[in-house]
Each structure stands twice: as structure tokens, then as C-alpha cells.
Design an enzyme around this catalytic site. Structure first.
Site, PDB file in Angstrom:
ATOM      1  N   CYS A 162       0.928  -1.053  -0.110  1.00  0.00           N
ATOM      2  CA  CYS A 162       0.081   0.099   0.168  1.00  0.00           C
ATOM      3  C   CYS A 162       0.701   1.135  -0.027  1.00  0.00           C
ATOM      4  O   CYS A 162       0.308   2.344  -0.201  1.00  0.00           O
ATOM      5  CB  CYS A 162      -1.036   0.119   1.217  1.00  0.00           C
ATOM      6  SG  CYS A 162      -1.862  -1.499   1.573  1.00  0.00           S
ATOM      7  N   HIS A 301      -3.339   7.783   5.945  1.00  0.00           N
ATOM      8  CA  HIS A 301      -3.550   6.472   5.332  1.00  0.00           C
ATOM      9  C   HIS A 301      -4.967   6.010   5.368  1.00  0.00           C
ATOM     10  O   HIS A 301      -5.449   5.506   4.429  1.00  0.00           O
ATOM     11  CB  HIS A 301      -2.844   5.368   5.888  1.00  0.00           C
ATOM     12  CG  HIS A 301      -2.581   4.197   5.086  1.00  0.00           C
ATOM     13  ND1 HIS A 301      -2.188   3.904   3.735  1.00  0.00           N
ATOM     14  CD2 HIS A 301      -2.647   2.831   5.261  1.00  0.00           C
ATOM     15  CE1 HIS A 301      -2.283   2.993   3.220  1.00  0.00           C
ATOM     16  NE2 HIS A 301      -2.291   1.765   4.515  1.00  0.00           N
ATOM     17  N   GLU A 312      -2.583   4.645  13.725  1.00  0.00           N
ATOM     18  CA  GLU A 312      -2.238   5.949  12.695  1.00  0.00           C
ATOM     19  C   GLU A 312      -2.467   7.194  13.797  1.00  0.00           C
ATOM     20  O   GLU A 312      -1.650   8.098  13.667  1.00  0.00           O
ATOM     21  CB  GLU A 312      -2.815   6.043  11.465  1.00  0.00           C
ATOM     22  CG  GLU A 312      -2.283   7.347  10.602  1.00  0.00           C
ATOM     23  CD  GLU A 312      -2.688   7.122   9.261  1.00  0.00           C
ATOM     24  OE1 GLU A 312      -2.360   8.195   8.449  1.00  0.00           O
ATOM     25  OE2 GLU A 312      -3.541   6.544   8.948  1.00  0.00           O
ATOM     26  N   LYS A 334      -9.774   7.689   1.207  1.00  0.00           N
ATOM     27  CA  LYS A 334     -10.116   6.573   1.096  1.00  0.00           C
ATOM     28  C   LYS A 334     -11.592   6.351   1.210  1.00  0.00           C
ATOM     29  O   LYS A 334     -12.222   5.273   0.778  1.00  0.00           O
ATOM     30  CB  LYS A 334      -9.427   5.374   1.674  1.00  0.00           C
ATOM     31  CG  LYS A 334      -7.854   5.259   1.253  1.00  0.00           C
ATOM     32  CD  LYS A 334      -7.201   4.201   2.047  1.00  0.00           C
ATOM     33  CE  LYS A 334      -5.692   4.004   1.525  1.00  0.00           C
ATOM     34  NZ  LYS A 334      -4.791   5.322   1.976  1.00  0.00           N
ATOM     35  N   HIS A 339      -9.575   1.689  -1.004  1.00  0.00           N
ATOM     36  CA  HIS A 339      -8.179   1.515  -1.090  1.00  0.00           C
ATOM     37  C   HIS A 339      -7.576   0.942  -2.314  1.00  0.00           C
ATOM     38  O   HIS A 339      -7.559  -0.102  -2.834  1.00  0.00           O
ATOM     39  CB  HIS A 339      -7.619   0.603   0.062  1.00  0.00           C
ATOM     40  CG  HIS A 339      -6.349   0.555   0.668  1.00  0.00           C
ATOM     41  ND1 HIS A 339      -5.344   1.039  -0.387  1.00  0.00           N
ATOM     42  CD2 HIS A 339      -5.843   0.181   1.507  1.00  0.00           C
ATOM     43  CE1 HIS A 339      -4.172   0.999   0.380  1.00  0.00           C
ATOM     44  NE2 HIS A 339      -4.506   0.193   1.632  1.00  0.00           N
ATOM     45  N   PHE A 398       1.541  -3.218   3.985  1.00  0.00           N
ATOM     46  CA  PHE A 398       1.793  -4.619   4.722  1.00  0.00           C
ATOM     47  C   PHE A 398       3.161  -5.008   4.227  1.00  0.00           C
ATOM     48  O   PHE A 398       3.892  -4.825   3.581  1.00  0.00           O
ATOM     49  CB  PHE A 398       1.208  -5.804   3.740  1.00  0.00           C
ATOM     50  CG  PHE A 398      -0.086  -5.776   3.967  1.00  0.00           C
ATOM     51  CD1 PHE A 398      -0.954  -5.211   4.898  1.00  0.00           C
ATOM     52  CD2 PHE A 398      -1.167  -6.916   3.196  1.00  0.00           C
ATOM     53  CE1 PHE A 398      -2.243  -5.405   5.365  1.00  0.00           C
ATOM     54  CE2 PHE A 398      -2.514  -6.885   3.595  1.00  0.00           C
ATOM     55  CZ  PHE A 398      -3.128  -6.229   4.576  1.00  0.00           C
TER      56      PHE A 398
END
Length: 412
Positions: A162, A301, A312, A334, A339, A398
Site C-alpha cells: 500500500c 492512510h 495511525e 479512501k 483503497h 503490509f
């Protein structure tokens, strides 16, 4: 050290297949998440995605090219063409070996892998397309952008899940800042809305199972239950400042800092102490010559998963300090697009640049229920018009990959 500015941008994503339409829908708070209708989702248990509905590849490519180019590559090249047009230059006055292309991609042509594997199983290896490999490999978006533009400098693909396209933009920034390139087309692309991909994310329990598109991607909301898979691409023209100034280019913003770290902790879960993710933000604003109080806005994010949004939030508090963290405006694009994996960081960098350029912070849509663990200002009550002098754009992938860009208002 050279200064690096953004002079052109292009995007194809669920909110629109060009920059103008995209930004108009962002300002309106339009939802780009919709019901999946390309295949039966009954057994998957996942029924919504951020799907591009209005892209016509024939506007950019000949029929033969379309047949031999995967969708993630098509939308990347289209975004790059848009970005160059927006920049007002083809850069033919520069050495072609100082014109680069860095396009991130997290997965690549998985749809092509599925199709060709089915052929192989049914009819044998002789029926596999000779275009299979060059169509499915993740770096082909960068390769095709170069083929269509003639740029012969650095050309590669960043693959950090990502965070892929945020790393792409960051590495392009460094290439220009350190004097290796004069211009770089930087960004990312992804198109993986297939039964197989959705099934994989579903068994990880990463995706939202909510059937109502309006309640599926709800970052920072207490009722969030996973992210919504999206597709999209974004490309930015990064240009050395003196060259941009000399040609009278429109400058959206300056990229002034970049932070890249790794949690070194877990394959999918972010580290709970947030040391690495907060350090990425710190490194980005410090490189830009700023202190925490200099940051006005963060494009988070903000995936709509429990752990990401909570941690976050914690990382922002560590990076900026508790007091400043509560003052800064934060949103999640998002909430509208879903995403977009390898494409998401570039599209969010575009949003950050437009936020600075227009003085407009978009709303995080879909929010209804506060979460005590997510207690910052996520712009959930509506958009905010304000001067934004400096912004951070976060991507967390990830594998523990963290990347942050620091963008500043352009000042001559």
C-alpha cells in the site's frame, strides 16, 4: 540540493478519469464505492469496491495496444499522458536521459494471471498467450509510460504494497533533489478487483463485509470493519524548480521532505508502539525544514480497519506531539475512493497538492459514530476552506513499510 516542484498531475480512479472531474467530486464529497457487478459475489461475502466506471482506453490507445496492455498499465499511461499535458511541456528541451519514470505497483496484473492459468489448466501450456508475462509484471506500467513519452532516464517500479506509489514519488523527489534527474513522472497504479484477489483479502478478514456502499469505507468510525478494495492510478510531474520557473510553469506545490521506515514487526499488522510510522512523518517534515507546528494538514492512510486507524492516530500524536496533533486537519481520501493499493499513495499525494493549491481540505465522508481511540480532527462534519502551508501524506503498507511525503505551499 535542488528544489522539487509539482507542475503536472493526472489520475484515473473511481471518482473520475481526469484531474478536473476527480477534484470536483472530491470537493463534493462524492462516494466512488459501488456494488460489484462484473461477477457474482454471493460466495465471497464482499459485494462493494471502488470501481472506475468512466475510463475509455480508446481515448488513449489503438485497439491492438489495448489488447496487449493490462488495465493497471492502461490507467497508469493515461494518467501520465494527462500529467504531461497538464504540465504544459513535453520536456524535449532537456536531455532525455535526465527524464525519469518511477511508477509503483503493489500486485500487478493478477487478473491476467488468473485468466492465463485457467487456459493452462483447461488446454495446456501451448495456449498461454505470448503476451502473458509482459502484460502481468508490475514494472510494465513504468515501462509503457516510458515507451509512450520517450523518457530514458531512471525507470523502475517500487513494490511496497500500500506504500508503493508514495515510495515512488519519494524516490523521484530524491533523484531530482540530488541532481540525477531534471524531471520525473512519478506515481502508481493498481487494478485488482477480481474474485481471486477479493477472496484472498476476505480470508485475511481485511475487507469490509458491509453491503451498503455508503457504510463500507468509513475511516476512523467506531463501526468500521475493514477496508474497501479500489482501483486507480495517479501520476505527478516532478520538476527541478529552476527549470520550472524558467519556463513559467504552473506550480501546484513543492515536495520538500520524504520519510521512509519499516516496522520490522509483522506481515500485516502495524506495530503498536508506532515508532517507525511516526518516524517517517518526523523525517519528512524535518527534511522540509519544519517543526510540528508547521504542519497544517495530513492526508491519512486512513484505511477503515480497526488497527490502522487507531495506530495511525497514535503515530500522529507521537510525530507532532499531543497538542499539535489535535490542531491539525486530517482526512482520508479512501472514504470516497476505497483503497487503491499500489495506486493510492500517488492519488493521495495529488489530493495533498490540490489541497495546498486551492486551500480546501475535503471531508472524510461516511462518518457517523465517534471512536474514543480515534479522537483527532478528521474533518467529518464537512470540508474546510483554509490556507494550507504544509501537509503530510501518509502510506502504510503490509510488511511494515511506512512512507510519508511533506508538501509545502510554493513560494518563489
Amino acid at each position: 540540493m535542488k528544489r522539487v516542484v509539482i507542475t503536472g498531475m493526472g489520475t484515473v480512479n473511481p471518482l473520475g478519469s481526469d484531474l478536473e472531474k476527480f477534484w470536483d467530486n472530491v470537493k463534493k464529497g462524492t462516494l466512488g464505492v459501488s456494488k460489484i457487478d462484473a461477477f457474482d459475489t454471493t460466495e465471497l461475502g464482499v459485494s462493494v469496491a471502488g470501481i472506475i466506471r468512466d475510463f475509455d482506453p480508446a481515448a488513449y490507445f489503438e485497439r491492438k495496444e489495448i489488447r496487449h496492455m493490462e488495465r493497471f498499465t492502461q490507467i497508469a499511461v493515461a494518467s501520465a499522458i494527462q500529467a504531461l499535458r497538464d504540465s504544459g511541456s513535453d520536456f524535449k528541451d532537456l536531455d532525455i536521459y535526465r527524464l525519469g519514470v518511477i511508477i509503483g505497483c503493489g500486485i500487478g496484473g493478477i487478473g491476467r494471471i488468473e485468466e492465463e492459468h485457467d487456459k493452462y489448466k483447461a488446454k495446456g501450456p501451448g495456449r498461454i498467450s505470448p503476451f502473458f508475462v509482459p502484460m502481468m509484471i508490475g514494472n510494465m506500467a513504468a515501462g509503457q509510460v516510458a515507451i509512450h513519452t520517450g523518457f530514458r532516464g531512471d525507470n523502475f517500479c517500487t513494490t511496497t504494497a500500500c506504500a508503493s506509489s508514495t515510495h515512488a514519488v519519494g524516490e523521484a523527489f530524491r533523484k531530482i533533489k540530488d541532481g540525477y534527474l531534471d524531471v520525473c513522472l512519478a506515481g502508481g497504479s493498481e487494478s485488482t478487483i477480481t474474485e481471486f484477489t477479493l477472496g484472498g483479502f476476505r480470508t485475511m478478514k481485511a475487507l469490509s463485509t458491509t453491503e451498503d456502499p455508503a457504510k463500507a469505507s468509513i475511516p476512523f468510525d467506531k463501526n468500521r470493519n475493514g477496508f474497501v478494495l479500489g482501483e486507480g492510478a495517479g501520476v505527478l510531474v516532478l520538476e527541478e524548480y529552476e527549470h520550472a520557473k524558467a519556463r513559467g510553469a504552473k506550480i501546484y506545490a513543492e515536495i520538500a521532505g520524504y520519510g521512509a521506515t519499516c516496522d520490522a514487526y509483522h506481515m500485516t499488522a502495524p506495530a503498536e508502539e508506532c515508532g517507525a510510522s511516526s518516524r517517517a512523518m518526523i523525517n519528512a517534515y524535518k527534511e522540509a525544514g519544519l517543526k510540528p507546528e508547521g504542519i497544517d494538514y495530513i492526508n491519512a492512510h486512513g484505511t477503515s480497519t480497526h488497527l490502522n486507524d487507531m495506530l495511525e492516530t497514535k503515530a500522529i500524536k507521537i510525530a507532532l506531539g499531543e497538542e499539535q496533533a489535535h490542531k491539525v486537519k486530517i482526512n482520508s481520501t479512501k472514504s470516497m475512493t476505497g483503497h487503491m493499493l499500489g495506486g493510492t499513495g500517488a492519488v493521495e499525494a495529488i489530493v495533498s497538492a490540490l489541497t495546498i493549491y486551492h486551500g480546501f481540505v475535503h471531508q472524510t465522508i461516511g462518518f457517523t459514530t465517534p471512536d474514543p481511540e480515534c479522537d483527532l480532527d478528521y474533518c467529518v462534519n464537512g470540508p474546510v476552506e483554509m490556507e494550507v502551508k504544509a501537509a503530510l501524506s501518509n502510506s502504510l503498507g503490509f510488511g511494515g513499510h511506512n512512507a510519508t511525503l511533506c508538501l509545502k505551499q510554493y513560494v518563489d
